[in-house]
Scaffold this active site. Structure first.
Site, PDB file in Angstrom:
ATOM      1  N   HIS A   1      63.776 -25.918  38.828  1.00  0.00           N
ATOM      2  CA  HIS A   1      64.984 -26.070  39.562  1.00  0.00           C
ATOM      3  C   HIS A   1      64.843 -25.229  40.615  1.00  0.00           C
ATOM      4  O   HIS A   1      64.718 -25.624  42.334  1.00  0.00           O
ATOM      5  CB  HIS A   1      66.639 -24.948  39.244  1.00  0.00           C
ATOM      6  CG  HIS A   1      67.317 -24.979  39.727  1.00  0.00           C
ATOM      7  ND1 HIS A   1      68.623 -26.134  39.359  1.00  0.00           N
ATOM      8  CD2 HIS A   1      67.654 -24.065  40.982  1.00  0.00           C
ATOM      9  CE1 HIS A   1      69.514 -25.479  40.809  1.00  0.00           C
ATOM     10  NE2 HIS A   1      68.716 -24.167  41.117  1.00  0.00           N
ATOM     11  N   GLU A   2      64.085 -23.540  40.426  1.00  0.00           N
ATOM     12  CA  GLU A   2      63.900 -23.269  41.383  1.00  0.00           C
ATOM     13  C   GLU A   2      62.484 -23.607  42.749  1.00  0.00           C
ATOM     14  O   GLU A   2      62.990 -23.215  43.970  1.00  0.00           O
ATOM     15  CB  GLU A   2      63.239 -21.551  41.622  1.00  0.00           C
ATOM     16  CG  GLU A   2      64.177 -21.094  40.783  1.00  0.00           C
ATOM     17  CD  GLU A   2      65.483 -20.842  41.470  1.00  0.00           C
ATOM     18  OE1 GLU A   2      66.123 -20.436  43.155  1.00  0.00           O
ATOM     19  OE2 GLU A   2      66.386 -20.570  40.713  1.00  0.00           O
TER      20      GLU A   2
ATOM     21  N   HIS B   1      63.909 -25.756  45.603  1.00  0.00           N
ATOM     22  CA  HIS B   1      64.262 -24.992  46.429  1.00  0.00           C
ATOM     23  C   HIS B   1      63.531 -25.096  47.960  1.00  0.00           C
ATOM     24  O   HIS B   1      63.713 -25.100  48.408  1.00  0.00           O
ATOM     25  CB  HIS B   1      65.159 -24.181  46.154  1.00  0.00           C
ATOM     26  CG  HIS B   1      67.177 -23.922  45.788  1.00  0.00           C
ATOM     27  ND1 HIS B   1      66.998 -25.180  45.864  1.00  0.00           N
ATOM     28  CD2 HIS B   1      66.799 -23.462  44.610  1.00  0.00           C
ATOM     29  CE1 HIS B   1      68.196 -25.141  45.386  1.00  0.00           C
ATOM     30  NE2 HIS B   1      68.037 -23.963  44.205  1.00  0.00           N
TER      31      HIS B   1
ATOM     32  N   GLU C   1      72.287 -27.908  44.447  1.00  0.00           N
ATOM     33  CA  GLU C   1      71.918 -27.073  43.578  1.00  0.00           C
ATOM     34  C   GLU C   1      72.037 -28.278  42.710  1.00  0.00           C
ATOM     35  O   GLU C   1      71.600 -28.035  41.534  1.00  0.00           O
ATOM     36  CB  GLU C   1      73.346 -26.021  42.805  1.00  0.00           C
ATOM     37  CG  GLU C   1      73.428 -25.282  43.492  1.00  0.00           C
ATOM     38  CD  GLU C   1      72.257 -24.082  43.344  1.00  0.00           C
ATOM     39  OE1 GLU C   1      71.369 -24.066  42.793  1.00  0.00           O
ATOM     40  OE2 GLU C   1      71.149 -23.772  44.497  1.00  0.00           O
TER      41      GLU C   1
END
Length: 675
Positions: free
Chosen positions: A173-174, A177, A256
């Site tokens: 997930h990170e 980003h 997100e």
């Protein structure tokens, strides 16, 4: 057709920055008018009959408005400058501790291994890792301005309470980003919110000051006025905070959701991130030991601060909704599994704005949810394996090709796929422990830079090259360390060279600016010792300059919205790629013409440059780096056309492609031969 994900996300992040500035300006106007209204009411007397608009245009009103704007602007500017240090400054701001790359802590090594796998599989340098030791909640965030200087901050609760699969889902997930350009926007939002908070902080200061002064002063009238002004400014300031939180939610929620979907793509394991979210719903992910928790809310994996009106102000969708977007029914399965293993468990959920319950009622509606569902379904589809195995000159494991004439190179940029993930895991498993441990030290990482340039030479030739190097306590060649690195490089083959350099980046970033500059000079001296520059030497030098230069944390500005200003740069780059991808001048001329065909107009004369020097190439890549994100895929694909004309990717061709992609800020995963 270029891959829409990475490049469109990059362009969208830049557009969101402009939108963020517009929202910030609107909030400043509202706060300024509110403060001016307070000033008007306080200074109005019976002898003054000015209306509010007239007062606003008077000297009193203009001075008040300018003072408010300056206060907000100075507050934002000070924080903006404070955060110019990039991701490491943000990590220190929240009290996080840097993780030693050579750590022996089991949980920290688990995190490091996961991050290294993801970095190699996606083609970005390994981020620096930080731990928030006093945070028992489960949370994480990334910060920085460019992928090359990103840091990842993880709470102690995350590394101790999550399994490897769950932690891998959070890391995926990170990384989304990092790859999609969200970090830069997130850091800038912190700075803008700091300015909006200034008025409320001044009001709070006035209230505390007046309360303290009232104990030793008898001028109750003045004290009462001061209290009223302070209270008014405090209310106005937190009205600004309310709008700031709305801005956080506006720019964060959809990103997100897409980051959750990207995590499933990267890990091919929807239950990993789903289970991590489930644990956050049960145990919470709030940051309780830092005063910056609310400032970081939009950056974190889950909500980091408790707040009222969470349905309106939350920077993340409810936990249950996120789980069901990842995979319908996943929340119910996780609850059932927990109920079977812990019958007395409280399944009502806690924190972060979402109940972990009633999964059947938490369905996702709308076309956006359907799009994310289709995306996740595509990402979780099994990867087909060919019946016939072959070994790629790039990949160390038998894998199907991800490059062919029908699949543009730009489709791989900013992604992690099954092949690159398997390659990364296999490569890390094959690295000798001594070799890998050396990469985590400053001395070992420095010696790796030298070993990469001389490992193919005979020992006598290695020594003659090393004699040209300058003496230095840290940067001088060390034969004892080189003798441990060079045999491993020769044994593992060319496929390990660039990944090893990526693994060494956390240690190399610990060099101070003067040491970094001297290391770059040493590497260039070593590469030029034979009066020639190979493509790999060029790739190593350019990589180190890109990530160790003083301006490395700064994001490049977009200066070109068309190809016309960079035509000379394109000619230089494509001439180099055409010669690298062919064995004869005639084929090189043909490839150069084909690569330029999509960029040059009919009246633009084409002539392939016969020689490209290192300074020329560096200037050309710097010009191309300033292109708009949506113009870069065509450049990557034209380079790929030169490389793939014979249907395969050689090691030197891959290294040159990685050089180009890295210089254009386009993370490219490991490639596989089409042969």
């Amino acid at each position: 057709m270029a891959h829409p994900g990475f490049f469109q996300h990059q362009a969208s992040a830049r557009r969101n920055t402009l939108w963020l500035v517009l929202l910030f300006a609107s909030a400043v106007v509202l706060i300024t008018l509110s403060v001016c209204l307070v000033g008007y009411l306080v200074t109005r007397s019976e002898s003054s009959h000015l209306s509010f608009p007239d007062w606003l245009l008077s000297s009193h009103g203009l001075i008040t408005a300018v003072a408010v704007v300056l206060l907000i602007g100075i507050g934002s500017l000070v924080r903006w400058i404070d955060l110019a240090g990039g991701g490491s400054r943000v990590a220190r701001m929240v009290g996080a501790r840097a993780v030693d790359p050579a750590t022996t802590d089991r949980d920290e090594r688990k995190l490091r291994n996961i991050v290294e796998e993801m970095a190699i599989a996606s083609g970005v340098p390994v981020p620096d890792l930080y731990i928030m030791d006093r945070e028992t909640g489960i949370n994480a965030f990334v910060a920085g301005y460019t992928p090359g200087e990103a840091v990842m901050v993880v709470t102690h609760g995350a590394i101790t309470q999550l399994t490897r699969d769950e932690l891998q889902g959070v890391v995926g997930h990170e990384f989304s980003h990092i790859l999609n350009g969200d970090m830069r926007l997130n850091v800038r939002l912190i700075a803008l919110l700091a300015g909006i908070l200034m008025i409320g902080q001044i009001g709070s200061f006035l209230l505390h000051s007046s309360a303290h002064s009232s104990r030793s002063s008898r001028n109750n009238r003045n004290q009462g006025a001061l209290i009223l002004i302070g209270l008014a400014l405090l209310v106005i300031g937190y009205v600004g905070v309310f709008f700031g939180r709305l801005i956080q939610a506006a720019v964060s929620r959809q990103r997100e959701v897409l980051a959750d979907a990207s995590s499933v793509q990267f890990t091919r394991n929807p239950e990993g991130i789903g289970s991590a979210l489930f644990k956050i719903g049960l145990k919470g992910g709030y940051l309780d030991t830092t005063s910056h928790a609310s400032d970081m809310n939009h950056m974190c994996f889950g909500e980091s601060a408790r707040m009222k009106f969470s349905s309106l102000l939350a920077s993340h969708p409810p936990i249950e909704e996120r789980i069901n977007r990842i995979q319908p029914g996943l929340g119910a399965r996780l609850r059932s599994r927990l109920r079977d293993t812990t019958p007395a468990a409280d399944l009502r959920g806690a924190g972060n704005g979402g109940r972990v319950g009633n999964g059947a009622k938490a369905g996702v509606k709308g076309s956006d949810a359907a799009r994310v569902k289709d995306l996740v379904a595509e990402f979780t589809a099994p990867v087909a394996r060919p019946a016939r195995k072959h070994t790629s000159p790039i990949a160390a494991t038998p894998e199907p090709s991800i490059t062919s004439a029908a699949v543009p190179f730009s489709t791989t940029v900013g992604t992690v796929n099954g092949q690159s993930e398997a390659f990364a895991a296999n490569l890390l498993a094959r690295l000798p422990a001594t070799f890998r441990d050396l990469l985590y030290t400053r001395a070992g990482a420095v010696q790796l830079c030298y070993a990469l340039l001389i490992h193919e030479l005979a020992p006598a030739e290695q020594d003659s090259r090393l004699w040209t190097m300058a003496e230095h306590p840290l940067l001088a060649p060390r034969r004892d360390l080189l003798d441990k690195l060079i045999p491993a490089l020769n044994q593992l083959g060319p496929a390990v060279r660039l990944p090893a350099l990526e693994l060494a980046m956390p240690a190399l970033r610990k060099l101070d600016p003067e040491e970094s500059s001297q290391l770059l000079a040493q590497v260039q001296r070593l590469a030029r010792a034979d009066q020639r520059m190979s493509l790999f030497e060029l790739a190593v030098i350019s990589f180190l300059q890109q990530h160790l230069a003083l301006d490395a944390p700064r994001a490049p500005a977009v200066r070109h919205q068309s190809y016309r200003p960079v035509m000379p740069a394109l000619e230089l780059l494509f001439s180099l790629m055409a010669r690298a991808g062919s064995n004869s001048p005639e084929v090189a001329d043909t490839l150069f013409g084909e690569a330029m065909a999509g960029f040059a107009s009919g009246n633009h004369p084409l002539q392939m440059p016969r020689k490209v020097t290192l300074p020329q190439l560096q200037r050309a890549l710097a010009d191309l780096r300033a292109l708009s994100p949506l113009l870069k895929p065509a450049v990557i694909d034209a380079c790929g056309h030169c490389v793939l004309h014979d249907g395969k990717v050689e090691v030197r061709e891959y290294e040159l492609m990685r050089l180009v992609a890295d210089q254009l800020d386009c993370p490219m995963p490991p490639m596989h031969s089409a042969a």
